[in-house]
Design an enzyme around this catalytic site. Structure first.
Site, short mmCIF file in Angstrom:
data_model
loop_
_atom_site.label_atom_id
_atom_site.label_comp_id
_atom_site.label_asym_id
_atom_site.label_seq_id
_atom_site.Cartn_x
_atom_site.Cartn_y
_atom_site.Cartn_z
N TYR A 192 2.32 2.82 -6.25
CA TYR A 192 2.32 4.25 -6.55
C TYR A 192 3.75 4.80 -6.63
O TYR A 192 4.58 4.52 -5.76
CB TYR A 192 1.55 5.03 -5.48
CG TYR A 192 1.81 6.52 -5.57
CD1 TYR A 192 1.23 7.28 -6.58
CD2 TYR A 192 2.67 7.15 -4.68
CE1 TYR A 192 1.49 8.64 -6.69
CE2 TYR A 192 2.94 8.51 -4.78
CZ TYR A 192 2.36 9.25 -5.80
OH TYR A 192 2.64 10.58 -5.91
N GLY A 221 1.49 11.82 -7.97
CA GLY A 221 0.40 12.71 -7.61
C GLY A 221 -0.87 12.38 -8.34
O GLY A 221 -1.32 11.23 -8.39
#
Length: 527
Positions: free
Chosen positions: A71, A78
């Site tokens: 990520y 987000g």
């Protein structure tokens, strides 16, 4: 808050040992010392620590090369975590993050606040769970030691997914973008690095996220708030003792047995401070049997703040000494852990609670001030503590307006005690759907502290005036050495008020000394 000061920040003495970052826990007092310019920082020289930092960055590089998805490294941020980033754009992603978060508003953090923020971020990354290189930590240390201070807007963080927007200004300074305060003026960050003969840092794939996705702004501000609140508890106790003398009140209200019978540690500590300041004082039969609550119950009010500070310290220092970004990189187990350590709930609750305890100190001091200026309750002192001669007494009003202003400061402090942490807002396409509001809570706490310090300054001037008037009225009245020294110290800022005069400059000077911890000589180093 004061206007953003562009003068050159204070530098620590060359004889002061630097605060070591890496491989150890940092204390609130160390953060405050750095923020106030009384200390610098130095990364630990421990070879095992440095090897672990580099090993985390190297594992992340290998993990990505093996085709793993991480990520914020090869995905969007987000809610956009479902968007894959092509390999040829991975290197550009961190800079994109720093740039689009450049939308902060509001006042700019003061130099001390900015230094506290940078130290909090540096210390968190130094725990070795963020996958950053050693050079990034070195550059953060340079910001502190060379006083290259990003101009950070205070507003724009919801306190979960970290302090993204304000911390983007720290990241931007490292990459040579936006403005910084350096050498007494605002300059472009790129120009400052050029003056120093260094190239701006090129962020590695996770380093933008590691810098920004954490709780450093709220935590740095919380460290400063803690120190200022701690100083106010001690000052409130001293002023209670001084008011007891000025009102010709009873020392027996602070007898140790009373506080053994109700054993709250902070309450007993506050009573002990007052007792020490009144040592040797004897009550007379003709004195009022019981002083009013703002005097008699002062340890019970101050003690709440003292006890709150014990657990506030625990939570602030735990946050300060944590890896609070996402994802975490485990260099030992070679794992990437996606979680939510950026959530600032503990700081939010600590600051919401602390500002309530501090506002109660403001209310206590305001009530004491109201007693000593009012000739219906101050046991024979002049109306409004006027020091005027009898001839000028009819037109003299002494501390009347000071008491009105203190009441205004108090009312505003009390109004601001609404907790920020319960005002969570769902944001960022409902990805950040429960957020801490920790940075707003910390800023609120600092504002309550500022107002309370103004109340304390007003009360200090009035209490010293009242004590001097009582000493003049009654030759049998004496001050203990601590109280006499305190009166003398305050008198260097503000002389006895005979004829009425404007007191703004003196109030401002005393408020600054209270805020910095120099009035009682605490410097944020404990009671």
């Amino acid at each position: 808050m004061a206007e953003h000061d562009l003068s050159e920040p204070k530098m620590a003495s060359a004889q002061t040992a630097p605060v070591v970052i890496g491989g150890r826990r940092l204390t609130i007092e160390e953060v405050v010392a750095i923020a106030q310019g009384r200390a610098t920082v130095a990364l630990t020289g421990d070879a095992a620590w440095r090897e672990r930092i580099e090993r985390g960055a190297e594992f992340l590089r290998k993990h990505l090369a093996a085709g793993a998805t991480v990520y914020g490294v090869n995905t969007g941020y987000g809610d956009a975590c479902v968007v894959g980033v092509p390999p040829e754009l991975v290197e550009a992603l961190p800079l994109q993050l720093t740039r689009y978060h450049g939308c902060g508003m509001g006042r700019y953090l003061e130099h001390a606040e900015t230094l506290a923020v940078i130290v909090a971020r540096l210390n968190s990354l130094a725990f070795g769970y963020s996958g950053v290189r050693g050079v990034l930590l070195e550059r953060l240390a340079d910001l502190v030691n060379l006083r290259i201070l990003p101009r950070i807007p205070a507003e724009g963080s919801v306190g979960a997914s970290g302090d993204l927007t304000p911390l983007s200004y720290v990241a931007a300074a490292l990459v040579g973008e936006r403005e910084v305060a350096y050498d007494g003026q605002l300059q472009q960050a790129a120009d400052v690095w050029a003056q120093l003969g260094r190239a701006p840092l090129v962020l590695a794939p996770k380093e933008g996220l590691a810098l920004m996705n954490g709780t450093a702004v709220m935590t740095g501000l919380a460290c400063l708030a803690f120190a200022r609140a701690e100083q106010l508890t001690r000052l409130a106790a001293r002023l209670t003792a001084l008011c007891t003398v000025a009102l010709d009140g009873r020392a027996a209200h602070f007898d140790a047995l009373i506080f053994e019978a109700k054993p709250h540690a902070g309450q007993a500590e506050a009573a002990a401070w007052i007792r020490a300041d009144l040592a040797g004082r004897h009550d007379a039969p003709e004195q009022r049997l019981q002083d009013r609550y703002s005097i008699r119950c002062a340890p019970h009010v101050i003690g709440v703040a003292c006890d709150a500070l014990s657990w506030v310290r625990r939570d602030v220092e735990n946050e300060l000494n944590s890896a609070n970004d996402n994802p975490l990189i485990d260099p030992d187990g070679e794992r990437v852990l996606h979680g939510g350590n950026f959530y600032g709930g503990h700081i939010a609750f600590a600051m919401d609670s602390l500002k309530t305890a501090v506002a109660n100190l403001a209310d206590l001091m305001d009530r004491q001030l109201a007693l000593i200026v009012d000739d219906k309750f101050n046991n024979g002192l002049p109306r409004n503590l006027s020091g005027a001669t009898p001839e000028r007494a009819p037109i003299s009003h002494g501390f009347k307006a000071v008491q009105i202003s203190a009441s205004a400061f108090t009312a505003e402090a009390l109004k601001l005690t609404m907790p920020a942490s319960v005002f969570s807002r769902s944001t960022e396409a409902h990805n950040q759907d429960k957020v801490s509001m920790g940075t707003i809570a910390a800023r609120d706490c600092l504002r309550v502290l500022e107002l309370t310090e103004q109340v304390a300054a007003a009360h200090t001037l009035a209490a010293v005036q009242a004590a001097r008037l009582r000493l003049a009225m009654n030759p049998q009245t004496t001050l203990t050495a601590p109280l006499a020294a305190f009166v003398d110290e305050v008198s260097t800022v503000s002389a006895f008020v005979g004829n009425d005069r404007p007191l703004e400059a003196e109030l401002r000077a005393l408020t600054a000394r209270i805020a910095s911890g120099t009035l009682l000589g605490t410097h944020g180093e404990g009671h």
